[in-house]
Design an enzyme around this catalytic site. Structure first.
Site, PDB file in Angstrom:
ATOM      1  N   ARG A 168    -150.739  28.394   3.494  1.00 51.23           N
ATOM      2  CA  ARG A 168    -150.012  27.644   2.472  1.00 51.23           C
ATOM      3  C   ARG A 168    -150.602  27.958   1.093  1.00 51.23           C
ATOM      4  O   ARG A 168    -151.742  28.413   0.985  1.00 51.23           O
ATOM      5  CB  ARG A 168    -150.095  26.148   2.750  1.00 51.23           C
ATOM      6  CG  ARG A 168    -149.558  25.723   4.111  1.00 51.23           C
ATOM      7  CD  ARG A 168    -149.811  24.241   4.357  1.00 51.23           C
ATOM      8  NE  ARG A 168    -149.268  23.780   5.632  1.00 51.23           N
ATOM      9  CZ  ARG A 168    -149.929  23.787   6.782  1.00 51.23           C
ATOM     10  NH1 ARG A 168    -151.178  24.231   6.810  1.00 51.23           N
ATOM     11  NH2 ARG A 168    -149.371  23.346   7.887  1.00 51.23           N
ATOM     12  N   ARG A 266    -144.773  31.889   4.048  1.00 52.40           N
ATOM     13  CA  ARG A 266    -145.363  31.362   5.285  1.00 52.40           C
ATOM     14  C   ARG A 266    -144.359  31.476   6.431  1.00 52.40           C
ATOM     15  O   ARG A 266    -144.713  31.854   7.550  1.00 52.40           O
ATOM     16  CB  ARG A 266    -145.779  29.904   5.050  1.00 52.40           C
ATOM     17  CG  ARG A 266    -146.296  29.163   6.275  1.00 52.40           C
ATOM     18  CD  ARG A 266    -146.855  27.806   5.850  1.00 52.40           C
ATOM     19  NE  ARG A 266    -147.033  26.883   6.953  1.00 52.40           N
ATOM     20  CZ  ARG A 266    -148.105  26.865   7.745  1.00 52.40           C
ATOM     21  NH1 ARG A 266    -149.070  27.741   7.569  1.00 52.40           N
ATOM     22  NH2 ARG A 266    -148.203  25.977   8.719  1.00 52.40           N
ATOM     23  N   HIS A 288    -150.162  24.241  13.182  1.00 51.92           N
ATOM     24  CA  HIS A 288    -149.260  23.146  13.528  1.00 51.92           C
ATOM     25  C   HIS A 288    -149.933  22.220  14.527  1.00 51.92           C
ATOM     26  O   HIS A 288    -150.531  22.682  15.501  1.00 51.92           O
ATOM     27  CB  HIS A 288    -147.957  23.685  14.134  1.00 51.92           C
ATOM     28  CG  HIS A 288    -147.082  24.387  13.150  1.00 51.92           C
ATOM     29  ND1 HIS A 288    -146.188  25.380  13.504  1.00 51.92           N
ATOM     30  CD2 HIS A 288    -146.961  24.243  11.800  1.00 51.92           C
ATOM     31  CE1 HIS A 288    -145.555  25.809  12.426  1.00 51.92           C
ATOM     32  NE2 HIS A 288    -146.006  25.133  11.388  1.00 51.92           N
ATOM     33  N   TYR A 297    -139.058  28.578  15.045  1.00 51.17           N
ATOM     34  CA  TYR A 297    -139.097  29.996  14.713  1.00 51.17           C
ATOM     35  C   TYR A 297    -138.559  30.863  15.850  1.00 51.17           C
ATOM     36  O   TYR A 297    -138.282  32.047  15.637  1.00 51.17           O
ATOM     37  CB  TYR A 297    -140.531  30.417  14.375  1.00 51.17           C
ATOM     38  CG  TYR A 297    -141.072  29.734  13.142  1.00 51.17           C
ATOM     39  CD1 TYR A 297    -140.531  29.988  11.888  1.00 51.17           C
ATOM     40  CD2 TYR A 297    -142.121  28.824  13.226  1.00 51.17           C
ATOM     41  CE1 TYR A 297    -141.011  29.361  10.752  1.00 51.17           C
ATOM     42  CE2 TYR A 297    -142.618  28.192  12.092  1.00 51.17           C
ATOM     43  CZ  TYR A 297    -142.052  28.463  10.863  1.00 51.17           C
ATOM     44  OH  TYR A 297    -142.522  27.829   9.739  1.00 51.17           O
TER      45      TYR A 297
END
Length: 316
Positions: A168, A266, A288, A297
Site C-alpha cells: 500500500r 496493488r 489480508h 481476484y
C-alpha cells in the site's frame, strides 16, 4: 409493529416525555453536536483508531451530519427524519451506509455517557450495497510504460515496487532500508505512514513479500552506501502522499494510460500473481486477514486451457 419495535417505540416515547418535563438541571439532555464530539473523542483517544480513520469520521461529521443534526437534541431526531435525509443525499450507497454507521455509533456512545435509551438509528433501513468485483488494473506492458514516464528515478522505483509487491502507499512511504533484504530477496512490511504518524500495517501484522529482481535492481540504484533510514524519503521526513499522487497521475498522462488510483497498482500485483500461484500465498503477500478479501481476484485469473477442458468434457 413487532414486539421489539413496540418496545423501542415505548422507550423512545418515555425518554421524550422525561426530557421535556424534567427541570433543566435534572438529567440535562445532550445535543447531537455534543454527542458527536464525545463519540469522536472516544474513537480517537479511547479506541485509538488510526488517524486516517478518525479523519474520515471527522469529515463525515463536518460535511454531512453536523450541518443537518448539530443543534438538535438527540431525542428530537426520528427514524423517519433520518431515512428521508439519507434518501435525499446525492451520494453512493456505500457513503450513505457509512453515515448511518456514524449516527449509530454516536447514539451507542450517548447511551453509555448520558444513559439515554432512545435510538432512532436502530430501525433505519440501510440502502443495499451491491458487491462489485470490477477492478481496474494495468498490464505488465502498461506498468513498464508508467515506470518509464515517472518524473524521477525515485518515483519510477516506487511505481515498480507497488506493482511488483502489492504494498500500500502508506507501507511504501514507511519502508526503511532495514526492511529490504537483498540477500534473501524479500521486503518486510512493518509499518505504514498515515500522513500524520507511523502506524502498524492494516492487518496489524508484519509480513514479508518476495523482492523480484527488477525491484531489487531499482532499489539498489537508489541505495546509499550505508542503506539507512527511509527508502523513499521526502524533503522533510516522510514523502508527501498527496504530492506523490499528483506525480503518479501526471506519469499516467505522459504514458497515455487510463487514469487509475495509486491503490490499483496493488490490485495489479494481486490479479497478476493469482494466475501464477496459490490463492493462500497471494493472501499472505497482500496481508489480508481473511481469505475472502483475496478471493475476488480469482475472477481475473487467466486460464488459457479452460476452453480445451470444456471441449474435452463435452466430447461425444
Amino acid at each position: 409493529m413487532n414486539q421489539a419495535g413496540a418496545q423501542r417505540w415505548l422507550e423512545a416515547t418515555l425518554e421524550q416525555i422525561r426530557v421535556r418535563t424534567l427541570p433543566p438541571m435534572a438529567g440535562t439532555p445532550a445535543r447531537f453536536e455534543t454527542a458527536a464530539a464525545e463519540w469522536l473523542r472516544h474513537i480517537e483517544h479511547d479506541r485509538r483508531r488510526k488517524p486516517t480513520t478518525a479523519r474520515g469520521y471527522r469529515m463525515a461529521l463536518d460535511t454531512h451530519l453536523l450541518p443537518r443534526f448539530g443543534g438538535l437534541l438527540l431525542t428530537e431526531i426520528t427514524t423517519e427524519e433520518i431515512e428521508r435525509w439519507v434518501a435525499s443525499l446525492d451520494r453512493t450507497a456505500a457513503t450513505r451506509v457509512k453515515l448511518i454507521v456514524c449516527l449509530s455509533g454516536i447514539y451507542h456512545r450517548a447511551r453509555r455517557v448520558w444513559g439515554i435509551a432512545y435510538d432512532p438509528v436502530d430501525d433505519v433501513q440501510r440502502p443495499p450495497i451491491k458487491p462489485t468485483y470490477d477492478l481496474l488494473v494495468y498490464s505488465t506492458d502498461e506498468t513498464h510504460r508508467l515506470v518509464t514516464a515517472a518524473a524521477s528515478e525515485r518515483d519510477a522505483a516506487i511505481y515498480l515496487t507497488a506493482a511488483f509487491t502489492g504494498l500500500r502507499m502508506g507501507e511504501l512511504v514507511a519502508l526503511e532500508w532495514r526492511d529490504v533484504d537483498f540477500d534473501r530477496c524479500v521486503v518486510r512490511v512493518r509499518g505504514s505512514w498515515s500522513g500524520v504518524e507511523l502506524t502498524v500495517p492494516k492487518s496489524g501484522k508484519v509480513r514479508s513479500v518476495p523482492l523480484a529482481p527488477q525491484v531489487s535492481a531499482a532499489l539498489a540504484r537508489l541505495a546509499s552506501g550505508e542503506r539507512t533510514g527511509l527508502v523513499f524519503p521526502g524533503r522533510q521526513g516522510h514523502l508527501d502522499r498527496r504530492a506523490l499522487r499528483r506525480r503518479f497521475h501526471l506519469a499516467q498522462e505522459t504514458a497515455g494510460l487510463l487514469r487509475l488510483r495509486f491503490h490499483d497498482l496493488r490490485h495489479t500485483f494481486a490479479t497478476t500473481m493469482v494466475g501464477h500461484t496459490s490463492i493462500v500465498r497471494v493472501q499472505e503477500w497482500m496481508g489480508h486477514s481473511d481469505l475472502h478479501s483475496t478471493l475476488r481476484y480469482l475472477h481475473y485469473t487467466p486460464r488459457p486451457d479452460d476452453a480445451e477442458l470444456i471441449a474435452r468434457a463435452f466430447h461425444s
